[in-house]
Design an enzyme around this catalytic site. Structure first.
Site, short mmCIF file in Angstrom:
data_model
loop_
_atom_site.label_atom_id
_atom_site.label_comp_id
_atom_site.label_asym_id
_atom_site.label_seq_id
_atom_site.Cartn_x
_atom_site.Cartn_y
_atom_site.Cartn_z
N ASP A 11 0.88 -1.17 0.00
CA ASP A 11 0.00 0.00 0.00
C ASP A 11 0.91 1.22 0.00
O ASP A 11 2.13 1.10 0.20
CB ASP A 11 -0.89 0.00 1.26
CG ASP A 11 -1.80 1.22 1.32
OD1 ASP A 11 -2.30 1.66 0.27
OD2 ASP A 11 -2.00 1.77 2.43
N SER A 12 0.32 2.39 -0.18
CA SER A 12 1.12 3.62 -0.15
C SER A 12 1.55 3.96 1.27
O SER A 12 2.11 5.03 1.50
CB SER A 12 0.28 4.77 -0.69
OG SER A 12 -0.79 5.01 0.19
N CYS A 74 -4.13 -1.37 -2.01
CA CYS A 74 -4.32 0.06 -2.22
C CYS A 74 -5.31 0.20 -3.38
O CYS A 74 -5.03 -0.30 -4.48
CB CYS A 74 -2.97 0.70 -2.58
SG CYS A 74 -3.13 2.40 -3.12
N GLU A 152 -2.40 8.66 7.27
CA GLU A 152 -1.07 8.04 7.27
C GLU A 152 -0.16 8.70 8.32
O GLU A 152 0.59 8.05 9.01
CB GLU A 152 -0.45 8.20 5.86
CG GLU A 152 0.95 7.65 5.68
CD GLU A 152 1.03 6.13 5.75
OE1 GLU A 152 0.02 5.45 5.49
OE2 GLU A 152 2.12 5.63 6.10
N CYS A 181 -10.86 3.47 0.02
CA CYS A 181 -9.41 3.65 0.22
C CYS A 181 -9.08 2.84 1.46
O CYS A 181 -9.83 2.89 2.46
CB CYS A 181 -9.09 5.12 0.43
SG CYS A 181 -7.43 5.42 1.10
N HIS A 183 -7.04 3.19 3.74
CA HIS A 183 -6.78 3.94 4.97
C HIS A 183 -8.07 4.27 5.73
O HIS A 183 -8.04 4.49 6.94
CB HIS A 183 -6.08 5.28 4.65
CG HIS A 183 -4.61 5.14 4.35
ND1 HIS A 183 -4.13 4.58 3.20
CD2 HIS A 183 -3.51 5.52 5.08
CE1 HIS A 183 -2.80 4.62 3.21
NE2 HIS A 183 -2.39 5.18 4.35
N1 DGL Z 1 -4.59 3.25 0.75
C1 DGL Z 1 -4.57 3.93 -0.53
C2 DGL Z 1 -5.87 3.60 -1.30
O1 DGL Z 1 -6.50 2.61 -0.94
C3 DGL Z 1 -4.26 5.35 -0.25
C4 DGL Z 1 -4.04 6.17 -1.42
C5 DGL Z 1 -3.09 7.33 -1.25
O2 DGL Z 1 -1.95 7.11 -0.87
O3 DGL Z 1 -3.52 8.43 -1.60
O4 DGL Z 1 -6.26 4.22 -2.23
#
Ligand code: DGL
Length: 252
Positions: A11-12, A74, A152, A181, A183
């Site tokens: 994930d990011s 993600c 985050e 998302c 997060h």
């Molecule tokens: N967890 C990522 C998602 O599901 C976050 C995206 C981001 O870093 O903007 O889209």
């Protein structure tokens, strides 16, 4: 040939913990390498080319580590890059999260719904195909620019004021929220504080079931130690601590 039983998941940042926790509930003996790409967070506002390149770099890393399968935890990377990844790495299996909008169609088709996701996801062709297929004409789409970033970073006050500012117009108008998302499941309580009683939908549980099926079909199930190796691209030790805190909070 070296055999590796590990599952690569990325994930990011640490939001993908919300996906991993669903996987652990049904596959507790698998071994994982979790790659938190916090150096490149947020993905949500990046160009298509950037997201594809970033994803490819992580895939190369997992291939080097001989992972047997890759989970894209993600929504943004899934929406934008998975098709290219499947084409460019045909020897690898990718399991990709997506906003759980089909669940609205399956379980509560008549109800008003808010889809929260990054701008990248909401604008993607993949999400738009899903949305057009299952559109109940009672749905609001909300690109939450910057929200994944403050989650985050764990900036609680900013999360609360962001939600207050961006969600208050929906208070009393909607019954369901699609958390598009990975997060966002971490802030369900704060979302409810603004919107009142709503039902949440996210794609993590369906992904976990699908993953188990794919592993079974390919004879890849592991009866290992359940070890989770955590890697963060910005080498931030604090991330690791918060990731495991989130994971245990999610598993409660
Ligand atoms: N967890 C990522 C998602 O599901 C976050 C995206 C981001 O870093 O903007 O889209």
């Amino acid at each position: 040939m070296d055999k590796c039983d590990k599952i690569g998941i990325f994930d990011s940042g640490i939001g993908g913990a919300t996906v991993l926790k669903e996987i652990l509930k049904i596959l507790p003996k698998e071994e994982f390498i979790y790659y938190s790409d916090s150096k490149n967070n947020p993905y949500g506002n990046k160009s298509r080319e950037e997201i594809i390149q970033i994803s490819k770099n992580i895939v190369e890393y997992f291939i080097e580590e001989k992972c047997k399968i890759i989970i894209i935890a993600c929504n943004t990377a899934s929406a934008i890059a998975v098709e290219t990844l499947r084409k460019e790495y045909p020897q690898m299996t990718f399991i990709a999260i997506e906003p759980a909008y089909k669940m609205i169609h399956d379980y509560v088709p008549q109800e008003t719904t808010l889809v929260m996701a990054t701008k990248g996801t909401i604008q993607s062709e993949k999400f738009n195909n899903l949305y057009n297929k299952y559109n109940n004409y009672k749905t609001y789409l909300l690109p939450c620019v910057g929200l994944a970033d403050i989650i985050e970073q764990g900036r609680i006050k900013d999360i609360n004021s962001y939600l207050e500012e961006n969600l208050k117009q929906y208070k009393g108008k909607i019954k369901n929220v699609v958390l598009g998302c990975t997060h966002y499941p971490l802030i369900k309580k704060q979302i409810k504080d603004v919107l009142g009683e709503v039902k949440f939908f996210d794609g993590a549980h369906s992904l976990a079931i699908h993953l188990k099926k794919v592993l079974e079909q390919n004879n890849l199930l592991n009866e290992g130690s359940g070890e989770i190796q955590f890697i963060d691209s910005s080498k931030n030790k604090e991330k690791e601590k918060r990731f495991f805190e989130y994971l245990s909070y999610c598993l409660e």
